[in-house]
Design an enzyme around this catalytic site. Structure first.
Site, mmCIF file in Angstrom:
data_model
loop_
_atom_site.group_PDB
_atom_site.id
_atom_site.type_symbol
_atom_site.label_atom_id
_atom_site.label_comp_id
_atom_site.label_asym_id
_atom_site.label_seq_id
_atom_site.Cartn_x
_atom_site.Cartn_y
_atom_site.Cartn_z
ATOM 1 N N LYS A 52 15.581 74.133 81.332
ATOM 2 C CA LYS A 52 15.290 74.697 80.005
ATOM 3 C C LYS A 52 15.806 76.138 79.934
ATOM 4 O O LYS A 52 16.406 76.541 78.935
ATOM 5 C CB LYS A 52 13.786 74.629 79.711
ATOM 6 C CG LYS A 52 13.322 73.198 79.470
ATOM 7 C CD LYS A 52 11.811 73.014 79.437
ATOM 8 C CE LYS A 52 11.479 71.525 79.361
ATOM 9 N NZ LYS A 52 10.049 71.233 79.355
ATOM 10 N N GLN A 96 4.720 74.310 80.475
ATOM 11 C CA GLN A 96 5.180 73.098 81.144
ATOM 12 C C GLN A 96 3.984 72.247 81.574
ATOM 13 O O GLN A 96 3.026 72.743 82.164
ATOM 14 C CB GLN A 96 6.060 73.483 82.357
ATOM 15 C CG GLN A 96 6.718 72.306 83.064
ATOM 16 C CD GLN A 96 7.718 71.548 82.189
ATOM 17 O OE1 GLN A 96 8.315 72.095 81.272
ATOM 18 N NE2 GLN A 96 7.892 70.278 82.462
ATOM 19 N N ASP A 119 7.318 72.593 71.488
ATOM 20 C CA ASP A 119 7.204 71.231 72.034
ATOM 21 C C ASP A 119 6.743 70.242 70.960
ATOM 22 O O ASP A 119 6.876 69.034 71.127
ATOM 23 C CB ASP A 119 6.166 71.206 73.172
ATOM 24 C CG ASP A 119 6.803 71.279 74.550
ATOM 25 O OD1 ASP A 119 7.899 70.704 74.731
ATOM 26 O OD2 ASP A 119 6.203 71.898 75.446
HETATM 27 N N1 GUN Z 1 6.467 67.824 81.050
HETATM 28 C C1 GUN Z 1 7.241 66.721 80.953
HETATM 29 N N2 GUN Z 1 7.883 66.699 79.761
HETATM 30 C C2 GUN Z 1 7.509 67.808 79.099
HETATM 31 C C3 GUN Z 1 7.836 68.356 77.822
HETATM 32 O O1 GUN Z 1 8.605 67.804 77.028
HETATM 33 N N3 GUN Z 1 7.242 69.535 77.519
HETATM 34 C C4 GUN Z 1 6.370 70.166 78.355
HETATM 35 N N4 GUN Z 1 5.830 71.310 77.954
HETATM 36 N N5 GUN Z 1 6.044 69.691 79.535
HETATM 37 C C5 GUN Z 1 6.611 68.520 79.902
#
Ligand code: GUN
Length: 284
Positions: A52, A96, A119
């Site tokens: 990311k 996350q 998100d």
């Molecule tokens: N953990 C696995 N996929 C995601 C996601 O799309 N966003 C976040 N914040 N955590 C994750």
């Protein structure tokens, strides 16, 4: 022979479009900043978080990293998120997941301001999605819509069947397909005769979390098949929820694993970051 829907290529296309847009925004004095919070050092989470941050750097978005120890208290995390909500230089906040077991994930998600919820997990974002209002869309389902549109798969008026009803994929997927005027069915573990339902699909979206579960018997000839799963097979190769070798001869289009849905999630996260400032040009 099915056409391969190339998520790697389509996600690159989207990131390049965003890079261009971000560069235009910069010229107008708008700089985007994403705060990324990771609690603990789960290796899979570290890989996601790094990817990311790399995508942010590629597009020209600032990323601010908060790497907190595993034993961080819930109040401490709430306080950090609240301070980022108040911080006008931060446009998006990403915590996350999964969080360590002693932290209430729902409470943290609800603490993020809906205006910075890149998100798309906050109940306000989910509500806006179902009402068809502007707002942040859950990244994986939004990426799937882009995969379908950009590879010329028509959604309007077609039978769309989703396998799996998770809050992150299945449910928001249903809302987005409905917005595109698809006829949507959501199946789950209590669905009677799953095969009979999936066989009706013109577009079959599989997010069930079971390795190579969907075989040719579940698929109508000519269907477009989207595989959200990611697993390792007996040879340690990556594979999906769909048995690719079985389904590929029956489908008209199919996503591979890896290189299908996976790369789209980050591209759409980046799109949400840009979305957080769209329409703000010239206002600073
Ligand atoms: N953990 C696995 N996929 C995601 C996601 O799309 N966003 C976040 N914040 N955590 C994750």
């Amino acid at each position: 022979m099915a056409r391969l829907i190339n998520g790697k290529e389509i996600s690159k296309q989207i990131k390049d479009e965003l890079k261009e847009e971000v560069s235009g925004l910069k010229e107008q004095g708008v700089q985007i900043c994403l705060a990324v919070i990771q609690v603990g050092s789960d290796p899979a989470s570290s890989v996601y978080v790094n990817n990311k941050k790399k995508a942010c750097a590629y597009i020209g978005i600032d990323s601010r990293s908060y790497e907190l120890p595993e034993d961080t208290g819930e109040e401490e995390l709430v306080n950090l998120v609240e301070s980022l909500n108040e911080d006008e230089s931060v446009n998006g906040i990403l915590v996350q997941l999964p969080l360590p077991a002693h932290i209430n994930e729902d409470r943290i998600i609800r603490t993020i301001s809906p205006d910075k919820d890149v998100d798309g997990f906050h109940p306000v974002s989910v509500g806006r999605l179902w009402l068809g209002e502007k707002g942040f869309q859950s990244c994986t389902p939004a990426g799937i819509i882009q995969l379908l549109k950009r590879s010329g798969v028509q959604i309007e008026g077609r039978e769309c069947v989703i396998v799996g009803r998770s809050n992150i994929v299945g449910k928001p997927m249903a809302a987005l397909l409905l917005r595109e005027n698809g006829t949507v069915t959501v199946t789950h573990s209590r669905t009677k005769d799953l095969r009979e339902v999936t066989k009706r699909a013109d577009i079959l979206i599989v997010a069930i979390g079971k390795k190579q579960f969907i075989t040719a018997e579940y698929v109508k000839k000519g269907a477009a098949v989207i595989d959200v799963g990611i697993h390792r097979d007996e040879n340690n190769h990556l594979c999906g929820d769909v048995d690719f070798d079985s389904v590929e001869p029956v489908a008209s289009a199919i996503t591979p694993v890896p290189g299908g849905v996976g790369p789209m999630t980050i591209a759409m996260l980046m799109d949400n970051c840009v979305e957080s400032v769209r329409g703000r040009e010239g206002s600073q």
